[in-house]
Design an enzyme around this catalytic site. Structure first.
Site: not given
Length: 351
Positions: A35, A118, A136
DNA sequence: AATCCGGGGTC
DNA sequence: GACCCAGGATT
């Protein structure tokens, strides 16, 4: 009972999801690394970096005990180098505060350096199966079209509203797939410029498509134009070695190596500024090449001079080192300078 | 809320 | 060129 768009999306994801390395694991550490790398970076770019990183640092402990220079070297070319520094720092926090066990609560995850709304949502949902939305650019675009959100998606308020909407529809037993499915739809079907609506599993639910407004959404304010900067660089050789500067850890390209350079109006300005910045008096000899590099908010127009070192005492502001040319590949050099490095290696020692 | 922070793919 | 991308930290 009518099939909901959530179910339709999940069914589509089962059939059409890409096989990606981080989809073979539920290890929160591995999900986390992926991520962070994927922030503002395309999947295809990340894949080889991800594989190398996980091979070298398979666990939090491996990463925590690493040298930052090695972490940056593995990040070389990926950009946003603060991500790598925060990843490293967070690994040390996890080692010390959590005995190397990745934290399980949203607030603890969110508190780690480099993890914002996020990424916290992505880790909580993908690794732990908990219903925290991960919003996102893909998700904002998908939801803006689905729900006809006509506000600027770069406003924090818009993200808050999208988060509230997603919390209301989150499938509690399939949190991981739902988060990934939303992003996958945005990446493969609900494209920014030319969405492939005919392939979309939730087209009948899409308010934008009903009004033929796919192309107009989402609404996003323009970013400011990058500033142009003239930058003069010195290539200074002594035998097989070349003088390189390690940039300060904070700021642009922090902790990465550069051919020593300064922002300057012209050649005379170059010599003066170089003396002030590095403490060295140089004479630019051969104008080797011009090259430019575009950042998000800056454009470097670089003039590269083979230069002669006359005299000087290195300033404390600089971090200059003589690096053997055949060892340039062992230090982290950002893409901005790769063309220069290549020309040096091709040209040999005496150019 | 605005700005800083990279790099690369696509059209 | 313009736009975008699995954003976060700082002010």
């Amino acid at each position: 009972m009518q099939i909901t768009w959530v179910t339709a999306l999940l069914n589509w994801f089962q059939l059409h999801q890409r096989e990606l390395p981080w989809r073979q694991t539920k290890d929160p550490y591995a999900i986390w690394v992926s991520e962070i790398m994927l922030q503002q970076t395309r999947v295809e770019t990340v894949v080889p970096y991800y594989r190398r990183f996980l091979e070298r640092f398979p666990t939090v402990e491996h990463l925590a005990k690493a040298q930052i220079d090695e972490v940056l070297k593995l990040w070389e070319g990926l950009g946003y180098y603060t991500r790598a520094k925060n990843l490293h720092r967070a690994a040390q926090v996890i080692q010390q505060e959590y005995q190397s066990v990745f934290p399980r609560s949203h607030s603890e995850v969110l508190a780690l350096p480099g993890i914002g709304d996020y990424t916290a949502g992505a880790i909580m949902s993908i690794a732990y199966g908990q219903p925290f939305p991960a919003i996102d650019g893909n998700v904002l675009r998908v939801i803006a079209r689905l729900q006809l959100v006509q506000k600027d998606i770069s406003l924090p308020q818009t993200k808050t509203e999208v988060a509230a909407f997603l919390k209301g529809v989150f499938p509690l037993e399939q949190a991981s797939d739902f988060t990934q499915a939303l992003m996958e739809l945005g990446a493969l079907v609900c494209l920014p410029m030319t969405p492939k609506c005919t392939l979309c599993p939730i087209q009948v639910h899409c308010q934008a498509k009903q009004r033929n407004m796919q192309q107009e959404l989402p609404i996003k304010s323009k970013k400011t134009l990058p500033k142009r900067e003239k930058r003069y660089l010195a290539i200074i050789q002594q035998g097989d070695k070349i003088l390189m500067n390690k940039r300060p850890m904070a700021g642009l390209l922090g902790g990465l190596w550069e051919f020593p350079g300064v922002e300057s109006k012209n050649k005379q300005d170059f010599v003066q500024n170089f003396k002030r910045q590095f403490g060295l008096t140089i004479i630019p000899k051969v104008h080797k090449l011009d090259t430019s590099h575009v950042f998000s908010h800056r454009i470097w127009e670089m003039k590269v001079y083979h230069s002669e070192l006359v005299s000087g005492e290195v300033t404390t502001a600089a971090d200059l080192h003589w690096i053997p040319i055949d060892q340039l590949n062992t230090i982290a050099i950002p893409s901005a300078f790769q063309k220069i490095k290549d020309s040096l290696l091709l040209g040999g020692k005496l150019c």
